[in-house]
Design a protein around this motif. Structure first.
Motif, PDB file in Angstrom:
ATOM      1  N   GLY A   1       0.803  -1.213   0.000  1.00  0.00           N
ATOM      2  CA  GLY A   1       0.000   0.000   0.000  1.00  0.00           C
ATOM      3  C   GLY A   1       0.840   1.271   0.000  1.00  0.00           C
ATOM      4  N   TRP A   2       2.071   1.178  -0.566  1.00  0.00           N
ATOM      5  CA  TRP A   2       2.963   2.326  -0.625  1.00  0.00           C
ATOM      6  C   TRP A   2       2.631   3.191  -1.830  1.00  0.00           C
ATOM      7  CZ3 TRP A   2       7.817  -1.194  -0.027  1.00  0.00           C
ATOM      8  CH2 TRP A   2       7.966  -1.561   1.315  1.00  0.00           C
ATOM      9  N   LEU A   3       2.707   4.493  -1.643  1.00  0.00           N
ATOM     10  CA  LEU A   3       2.490   5.408  -2.752  1.00  0.00           C
ATOM     11  C   LEU A   3       3.598   5.258  -3.787  1.00  0.00           C
ATOM     12  CD1 LEU A   3       1.455   8.682  -0.854  1.00  0.00           C
ATOM     13  CD2 LEU A   3      -0.015   7.228  -2.278  1.00  0.00           C
ATOM     14  N   HIS A   4       3.208   5.263  -5.034  1.00  0.00           N
ATOM     15  CA  HIS A   4       4.113   5.253  -6.180  1.00  0.00           C
ATOM     16  C   HIS A   4       3.406   6.043  -7.270  1.00  0.00           C
ATOM     17  CE1 HIS A   4       1.454   1.809  -6.492  1.00  0.00           C
ATOM     18  NE2 HIS A   4       1.667   1.764  -7.794  1.00  0.00           N
ATOM     19  N   ARG A   5       4.009   6.173  -8.439  1.00  0.00           N
ATOM     20  CA  ARG A   5       3.446   7.044  -9.476  1.00  0.00           C
ATOM     21  C   ARG A   5       2.902   6.256 -10.662  1.00  0.00           C
ATOM     22  NH1 ARG A   5       8.842  10.480  -9.122  1.00  0.00           N
ATOM     23  NH2 ARG A   5       8.269  11.913  -7.450  1.00  0.00           N
ATOM     24  N   ILE A   6       1.752   6.712 -11.143  1.00  0.00           N
ATOM     25  CA  ILE A   6       1.124   6.173 -12.345  1.00  0.00           C
ATOM     26  C   ILE A   6       0.826   7.360 -13.263  1.00  0.00           C
ATOM     27  CG2 ILE A   6      -0.857   4.905 -13.295  1.00  0.00           C
ATOM     28  CD1 ILE A   6       0.858   3.139 -11.499  1.00  0.00           C
ATOM     29  N   ALA A   7       1.111   7.199 -14.543  1.00  0.00           N
ATOM     30  CA  ALA A   7       0.795   8.231 -15.535  1.00  0.00           C
ATOM     31  C   ALA A   7      -0.351   7.734 -16.398  1.00  0.00           C
ATOM     32  CB  ALA A   7       2.018   8.518 -16.408  1.00  0.00           C
ATOM     33  N   SER A   8      -1.325   8.591 -16.632  1.00  0.00           N
ATOM     34  CA  SER A   8      -2.462   8.217 -17.475  1.00  0.00           C
ATOM     35  C   SER A   8      -2.802   9.355 -18.416  1.00  0.00           C
ATOM     36  CB  SER A   8      -3.677   7.875 -16.603  1.00  0.00           C
ATOM     37  OG  SER A   8      -4.113   9.028 -15.917  1.00  0.00           O
ATOM     38  N   SER A   9      -3.386   9.010 -19.540  1.00  0.00           N
ATOM     39  CA  SER A   9      -3.778  10.020 -20.525  1.00  0.00           C
ATOM     40  C   SER A   9      -5.216   9.814 -20.963  1.00  0.00           C
ATOM     41  CB  SER A   9      -2.889   9.937 -21.777  1.00  0.00           C
ATOM     42  OG  SER A   9      -1.563  10.265 -21.483  1.00  0.00           O
ATOM     43  N   VAL A  10      -5.963  10.915 -20.983  1.00  0.00           N
ATOM     44  CA  VAL A  10      -7.260  10.943 -21.647  1.00  0.00           C
ATOM     45  C   VAL A  10      -6.926  11.268 -23.099  1.00  0.00           C
ATOM     46  CG1 VAL A  10      -9.474  12.126 -21.864  1.00  0.00           C
ATOM     47  CG2 VAL A  10      -8.494  11.705 -19.581  1.00  0.00           C
ATOM     48  N   CYS A  11      -7.257  10.342 -23.993  1.00  0.00           N
ATOM     49  CA  CYS A  11      -6.939  10.512 -25.414  1.00  0.00           C
ATOM     50  C   CYS A  11      -8.170  11.006 -26.158  1.00  0.00           C
ATOM     51  CB  CYS A  11      -6.480   9.184 -26.016  1.00  0.00           C
ATOM     52  SG  CYS A  11      -5.031   8.485 -25.216  1.00  0.00           S
ATOM     53  N   ARG A  12      -7.987  12.068 -26.916  1.00  0.00           N
ATOM     54  CA  ARG A  12      -9.063  12.620 -27.735  1.00  0.00           C
ATOM     55  C   ARG A  12      -8.635  12.587 -29.191  1.00  0.00           C
ATOM     56  NH1 ARG A  12     -13.308  15.387 -25.512  1.00  0.00           N
ATOM     57  NH2 ARG A  12     -13.235  15.761 -23.292  1.00  0.00           N
ATOM     58  N   ASP A  13      -9.628  12.552 -30.085  1.00  0.00           N
ATOM     59  CA  ASP A  13      -9.314  12.685 -31.504  1.00  0.00           C
ATOM     60  C   ASP A  13      -9.555  14.140 -31.903  1.00  0.00           C
ATOM     61  OD1 ASP A  13     -12.087  12.953 -31.838  1.00  0.00           O
ATOM     62  OD2 ASP A  13     -12.305  11.145 -33.036  1.00  0.00           O
ATOM     63  N   GLU A  14      -9.332  14.451 -33.158  1.00  0.00           N
ATOM     64  CA  GLU A  14      -9.469  15.840 -33.604  1.00  0.00           C
ATOM     65  C   GLU A  14     -10.898  16.347 -33.532  1.00  0.00           C
ATOM     66  OE1 GLU A  14      -7.419  15.078 -37.179  1.00  0.00           O
ATOM     67  OE2 GLU A  14      -5.489  15.236 -36.163  1.00  0.00           O
TER      68      GLU A  14
END
Length: 169
Positions: free
Chosen positions: A30-43
């Motif tokens: 239950g240790w904090l670590h980092r996650i990267a996420s992206s909301v992907c949009r089209d044109e």
């Protein structure tokens, strides 16, 4: 075949590095670590939604609004988000970090960096990661979030993403 443990930086409640641990250990303890996420949009402004592969250890077969994964050693949130786009969707993009927050709605608590990126409609998703994908309008996505089984991260990240967008105007 030899499996290498994924290493992540354990961080504190201010997102400062405390040390290096395996991702499995961070989740188990239950240790904090980092996650990267992206909301992907089209044109056209539609949002990419995908269903996770049934073979994944975390949330198999559930839908997601974001693409992402663990931030590696020495990596920034933006670098990790860009790497994940290439690995999971086969596209290059320049994700823009919008905000970070401590997310407690997944398997374990973690810092989640939420990005936004515009990507082309033509994707070549990794079938080991993505079983299905489609582009939804925000209205269609709201309906899907109520009807389909999404990961806990998706609900939390997308609601904060919408609040962030509203606060910008």
């Amino acid at each position: 075949m030899c499996s290498v443990e994924e290493l992540v930086e354990r961080v504190d409640c201010r997102d400062r590095v405390l040390g290096v641990v395996t991702r499995r250990q961070a989740i188990r303890e239950g240790w904090l670590h980092r996650i990267a996420s992206s909301v992907c949009r089209d044109e056209r402004g539609r949002v990419l939604v995908h269903r996770r592969s049934e073979h994944l250890s975390r949330f198999p077969g559930l839908y997601e609004v974001v693409i992402g994964g663990a931030v590696g050693l020495g990596e920034s949130y933006e670098q990790a988000a860009g790497r994940e786009l290439a690995e999971e969707l086969g596209v290059r993009g320049l994700p823009r970090l919008l905000f970070t927050f401590i997310n407690r709605s997944g398997l374990s608590p973690h810092w989640l960096g939420v990005h936004e990126v515009v990507i082309p409609n033509a994707l070549t998703p990794d079938p080991d990661e993505v079983a299905w994908h489609g582009w939804l309008t925000e209205s269609e996505l709201h309906s899907a979030l109520a009807e389909w089984r999404f990961t806990p991260d998706s609900h939390e990240a997308f609601s904060r993403y919408l609040a962030f967008q509203t606060a910008q105007f």
